[in-house]
Design an enzyme around this catalytic site. Structure first.
Site, short mmCIF file in Angstrom:
data_model
loop_
_atom_site.label_atom_id
_atom_site.label_comp_id
_atom_site.label_asym_id
_atom_site.label_seq_id
_atom_site.Cartn_x
_atom_site.Cartn_y
_atom_site.Cartn_z
NE ARG A 215 -2.62 0.24 3.47
CZ ARG A 215 -3.87 -0.13 3.79
NH1 ARG A 215 -4.12 -1.37 4.19
NH2 ARG A 215 -4.86 0.72 3.74
CB ALA A 360 -11.81 1.51 11.28
C1 FAD Z 1 0.10 3.59 12.38
C2 FAD Z 1 -1.11 2.84 11.89
C3 FAD Z 1 -1.51 3.00 10.56
C4 FAD Z 1 -2.63 2.30 10.09
N1 FAD Z 1 -3.03 2.48 8.80
C5 FAD Z 1 -4.11 1.85 8.33
C6 FAD Z 1 -4.56 2.04 7.00
O1 FAD Z 1 -4.00 2.82 6.24
N2 FAD Z 1 -5.65 1.34 6.59
C7 FAD Z 1 -6.29 0.46 7.40
O2 FAD Z 1 -7.26 -0.17 6.97
N3 FAD Z 1 -5.90 0.27 8.67
C8 FAD Z 1 -4.83 0.93 9.16
N4 FAD Z 1 -4.42 0.73 10.45
C9 FAD Z 1 -5.15 -0.23 11.27
C10 FAD Z 1 -6.52 0.32 11.67
O3 FAD Z 1 -6.40 1.58 12.25
C11 FAD Z 1 -7.15 -0.68 12.63
O4 FAD Z 1 -7.27 -1.92 11.97
C12 FAD Z 1 -8.55 -0.29 13.08
O5 FAD Z 1 -8.77 1.08 13.03
C13 FAD Z 1 -8.79 -0.79 14.50
O6 FAD Z 1 -8.10 0.10 15.36
P1 FAD Z 1 -7.48 -0.26 16.77
O7 FAD Z 1 -7.62 0.99 17.57
O8 FAD Z 1 -8.02 -1.50 17.29
O9 FAD Z 1 -5.94 -0.54 16.47
P2 FAD Z 1 -4.80 0.43 15.98
O10 FAD Z 1 -5.32 1.47 15.06
O11 FAD Z 1 -3.71 -0.46 15.47
O12 FAD Z 1 -4.30 1.19 17.30
C14 FAD Z 1 -3.57 0.56 18.33
C15 FAD Z 1 -2.87 1.63 19.14
O13 FAD Z 1 -2.26 1.02 20.27
C16 FAD Z 1 -0.95 1.52 20.42
N5 FAD Z 1 -0.17 0.49 21.11
C17 FAD Z 1 0.25 -0.70 20.59
N6 FAD Z 1 0.89 -1.40 21.53
C18 FAD Z 1 0.89 -0.66 22.66
C19 FAD Z 1 1.41 -0.86 23.96
N7 FAD Z 1 2.06 -1.99 24.27
N8 FAD Z 1 1.22 0.10 24.89
C20 FAD Z 1 0.54 1.25 24.58
N9 FAD Z 1 0.05 1.50 23.34
C21 FAD Z 1 0.21 0.55 22.40
C22 FAD Z 1 -0.50 1.79 18.99
O14 FAD Z 1 0.57 2.70 18.93
C23 FAD Z 1 -1.77 2.34 18.37
O15 FAD Z 1 -1.89 3.72 18.56
C24 FAD Z 1 -3.32 1.41 10.96
C25 FAD Z 1 -2.90 1.25 12.29
C26 FAD Z 1 -1.82 1.97 12.76
C27 FAD Z 1 -1.38 1.81 14.21
#
Ligand code: FAD
Length: 497
Positions: A215, A360
């Site tokens: 991507r 998401a």
């Molecule tokens: C940098 C990034 C870019 C992404 N880009 C895309 C994209 O372009 N397209 C897409 O479809 N999905 C993308 N995703 C994934 C998407 O955001 C998720 O699949 C979806 O939104 C579910 O979100 P989530 O909050 O469960 O996980 P995530 O969005 O992955 O967020 C997890 C958060 O937890 C934090 N974290 C991780 N481990 C620890 C720890 N041990 N202690 C404290 N904090 C921690 C991370 O830094 C992050 O901010 C991306 C994720 C990230 C982190």
């Protein structure tokens, strides 16, 4: 508070933190710690705050700078915006309003003409479109601005390295890499795919799905400077955002071209999914970049890829292409620790193939659901809230994960020699049961019955947030592979229209 850095942009998202009053419930006395300030974690913080729970966030990154490019947000995850006027305004500003869609074979040959995106999803009004593409950095920023408006405490640079719970004392706890111990009534693990909380239960081990993604994001200006790229990936009628899907045997690409509503700047975002021939890359990292040459090598493994897409790959600047393996995790029937003081949400609880368009969306639904369950349960019944959340979510999430597998098969196993392919037959399935739900209302209306069903001897609770007529059926990647080896097509139980 940390300042927000935009990595890609559109529009002029407001960073003023005006004082829009969001009505919040009186304090519930429940203390929640959220690990991870991603989309799921931020939404959980907002909803917990709005429902009167006291909440703070630990995030391992140093700032609230969000990476990534695009993702889809379903209507079920957007309905909550009615409570947040300032966020709704910001959403209106940052939304791409991608009105045009077109399908092409992987060779570049048209499958029909460009058509209004709205017609594919049969929506009447723009704000009813079941799935919309959003730019992740801006969506994340929008949530973060509301976190700032509420004054929620976010500690950046705090990496959680261990989760624990003490049932006797009724606490969940975390240990951070700087040896801080924090204990609360409930820890919400929203720390993505490799959450340390999984040692206490939840997601099964991941295994390669056989599919990977490349991507990338590049400036529209750069793309338009190349004649072939401009012809195929330019804006619709030279001004409107347009999304395309190029579909071929065991491969597909999604390309979004858009221009900033308030300036001439824009971007082309592309993602290429392909079936790995050799050993699959397994490191899931948003920082793992690959070269254009590596992508072109993979492209050439599928004969016939069109020159315009290859040209787009070739002009993508170095260090702009991320290699992302699609690792499969079977649906997890339980996403909490045994004592119910640690709950996983979002990617920490479940992962999705991109063809489900639900990563998401389901993270946001989880966030909304647990905040409401806690409000319903009250401080003395947190374990019941957590178990009930699990009960309300598990079947639906399993179906949404299955949707991704089904859509992938529909894309890849098509007979591309057909003279005419009906674009509506290849469009990914976006069933009503996914987007029509209002997760907050669902949790509110079903909490009592679902919680009561947890008591011994009570009849099982039957979810209605799944396809009508659906019989909960456990499945796994192994069971699907077995069926495929036996020549069976994937089946859908219930109404997936
Ligand atoms: C940098 C990034 C870019 C992404 N880009 C895309 C994209 O372009 N397209 C897409 O479809 N999905 C993308 N995703 C994934 C998407 O955001 C998720 O699949 C979806 O939104 C579910 O979100 P989530 O909050 O469960 O996980 P995530 O969005 O992955 O967020 C997890 C958060 O937890 C934090 N974290 C991780 N481990 C620890 C720890 N041990 N202690 C404290 N904090 C921690 C991370 O830094 C992050 O901010 C991306 C994720 C990230 C982190």
């Amino acid at each position: 508070m940390a300042t927000f850095t935009r990595t890609i942009g559109v529009g002029k998202p407001s960073t003023e933190l005006d004082n829009d009053k969001v009505p919040c419930s009186s304090p519930s006395g429940i203390a929640v710690l959220i690990v991870g300030a991603g989309v799921g974690g931020l939404m959980a913080a907002l909803e917990c705050h709005r429902k009167g729970h006291s909440v703070r966030i630990f995030e391992k990154s140093k700032t609230a700078s969000a990476g990534g490019d695009m993702f889809t947000i379903g209507l079920s995850a957007r309905k909550i915006m009615r409570h947040y006027p300032a966020m709704q305004r910001e959403l209106d500003e940052i939304s791409l309003n991608t009105k045009w869609m077109r399908f092409r074979k992987w060779t570049g040959e048209d499958i029909g003409k460009a058509f209004p995106f709205k017609s594919m999803v049969k929506a009447v009004r723009d704000d009813e479109i079941p799935m919309v593409t959003q730019l992740r950095p801006l969506y994340h920023a929008m949530l973060y601005h509301q976190v700032q408006r509420f004054g929620i405490d976010v500690t950046f640079g705090k990496r959680v390295v261990e989760y624990y719970e003490d049932v006797g004392r009724g606490v969940g706890g975390v240990v951070t890499d700087d040896s801080e111990h924090a204990e609360v009534d409930l820890v919400i693990a929203a720390d993505g795919l490799h959450s340390h909380s999984q040692k206490l239960g939840g997601q099964t081990k991941c295994k390669p799905s056989g599919l990977s993604l490349f991507r990338a994001v590049l400036p529209l200006e750069l793309a338009l400077a190349n004649e072939l790229v401009r012809e195929y990936f330019g804006l619709y009628e030279d001004k409107h955002p347009v999304q395309q899907a190029w579909i071929g045997p065991n491969t597909h690409a999604v390309i979004l071209s858009y221009v900033d509503k308030n300036s001439e700047n824009g971007q082309v975002i592309w993602a290429l999914a392909f079936r790995e021939r050799g050993e699959q890359l397994t490191k899931e990292s948003w920082h793992h970049t690959v070269t254009s040459e590596a992508v072109l090598k993979v492209i050439d493994e599928t004969p016939g890829w069109g020159e315009p897409f290859k040209a787009l790959v070739k002009i993508t600047p170095p260090n702009h292409i991320i290699g992302w393996p699609l690792m499969h995790r079977d649906p997890a029937p339980r996403v909490h620790a045994p004592g119910c003081r640690i709950l996983q949400i979002g990617d920490a609880a479940h992962s999705f193939l991109p063809t489900s368009g639900n990563g998401a969306t389901q993270a946001i639904e989880d966030a909304i659901t647990i905040a409401e369950c806690l409000a319903q349960a009250g401080k003395d019944s947190i374990p019941t809230a957590v178990k009930t959340h699990n009960l309300l979510r598990a079947d639906r999430v399993s179906c949404a994960q299955y949707l991704g597998v089904f859509n992938a098969e529909n894309y890849y196993k098509r007979d591309f020699s057909e003279a005419t392919i009906d674009p509506s037959a290849i469009a990914p399935k976006v069933p009503k049961w996914v987007w029509q739900l209002d997760p907050e209302e669902y949790a509110r209306e079903n909490y009592a019955a679902a919680a009561a069903s947890l008591e011994e001897g009570r009849p099982a609770f039957v979810n209605t947030n799944t396809p009508p007529g659906y019989e909960p059926t456990p499945w796994s990647l192994d069971s699907i592979s077995r069926s495929e080896r036996e020549g069976k097509k994937l089946e859908l139980s219930g109404d997936w229209s």
